[in-house]
Design a protein around this motif. Structure first.
Motif, short mmCIF file in Angstrom:
data_model
loop_
_atom_site.label_atom_id
_atom_site.label_comp_id
_atom_site.label_asym_id
_atom_site.label_seq_id
_atom_site.Cartn_x
_atom_site.Cartn_y
_atom_site.Cartn_z
N ILE A 4 0.85 -1.20 0.00
CA ILE A 4 0.00 0.00 0.00
C ILE A 4 0.88 1.24 0.00
N LEU A 5 1.90 1.25 0.83
CA LEU A 5 2.83 2.39 0.89
C LEU A 5 3.51 2.60 -0.45
N ASP A 6 3.97 1.52 -1.09
CA ASP A 6 4.64 1.61 -2.39
C ASP A 6 3.71 2.21 -3.45
N LEU A 26 -0.25 -1.12 9.21
CA LEU A 26 -0.97 -0.10 8.44
C LEU A 26 -0.78 1.28 9.05
N THR A 27 -0.78 1.34 10.36
CA THR A 27 -0.58 2.63 11.04
C THR A 27 0.76 3.24 10.63
N GLY A 28 1.82 2.46 10.69
CA GLY A 28 3.14 2.97 10.31
C GLY A 28 3.20 3.41 8.86
N THR A 51 -9.86 -5.12 13.50
CA THR A 51 -9.07 -5.49 12.34
C THR A 51 -7.78 -6.18 12.74
N GLU A 52 -7.14 -6.83 11.77
CA GLU A 52 -5.85 -7.47 12.04
C GLU A 52 -4.70 -6.47 11.97
N ALA A 53 -4.93 -5.27 11.45
CA ALA A 53 -3.85 -4.29 11.29
C ALA A 53 -3.42 -3.77 12.66
N LYS A 54 -2.15 -3.33 12.71
CA LYS A 54 -1.61 -2.75 13.95
C LYS A 54 -1.96 -1.29 14.02
#
Length: 183
Positions: free
Chosen positions: A8-10, A115-117, A180-183
């Motif tokens: 996602i970042l890329d 995801l937060t990072g 969610t599974e995201a941090k």
């Protein structure tokens, strides 16, 4: 890449290089239907047909810092391994859309990861770009919209350390609230 947040970042960085003013990130986790869908859209310069075809070639990149462009081909392969799908659409002068779907519970699916990072990195490194991230899980949703944050903070830069700290806490609390599974 070991986690989907890095993909996602890329893709968001590609959007920024394509002069996007706003990047939309939609993530939907649907445990009942064993589905994880991620869509990233931007309002950047878009790609012509020839460039769009080249974008899936691992030996093509428009980046000047390296000679290979593995991001999109790797993401497409990761989706395929889980029985999912990958779509890349772009129109010159309009923008680009990347949509990927995974079987959520598949053994080979990469974790969503930090995801937060990734969101903080996007915002901190691209203060002039708006990011709208919607993460839905089992009917609950969390939305981060930097346009709303900008309207609240006025002249304070969105990448000011205290603003980023607030955004990080807001994201983490929001994602925790939807399970969610995201941090």
């Amino acid at each position: 890449m070991v986690e989907l947040a890095l993909h996602i970042l890329d893709i968001a960085e590609n959007a920024v290089r394509a002069a996007a003013k706003t990047v939309f990130i939609d993530i939907a986790e649907d445990r009942m239907n064993d589905r994880l869908a991620i869509e990233i859209r931007d309002d950047g310069t878009g790609m012509d047909e020839a460039t769009l075809k080249k974008a899936m070639d691992p030996f093509y990149t428009s980046k000047k810092v390296r000679r290979i462009g593995l991001g999109l081909p790797m993401l497409a392969e990761a989706a395929k391994r889980t029985g999912g799908s990958f779509v890349l659409e772009s129109q010159e002068g309009v923008g680009t859309r990347v949509a990927v779907e995974f079987r959520l519970g598949h053994l080979d699916r990469q974790p969503l990861g930090d995801l937060t990072g990734a969101l903080i990195a996007m915002i901190a490194g691209n203060a002039g770009v708006n990011f709208v991230c919607r993460h839905e899980c089992e009917g609950d949703a969390f939305v981060l919209d930097t346009r709303e944050i900008r309207s609240e903070i006025g002249d304070i830069p969105i990448n000011h350390p205290e603003v980023l700290k607030f955004i990080r806490e807001h994201i983490m609390e929001g994602l925790k609230g939807i399970g969610t599974e995201a941090k």
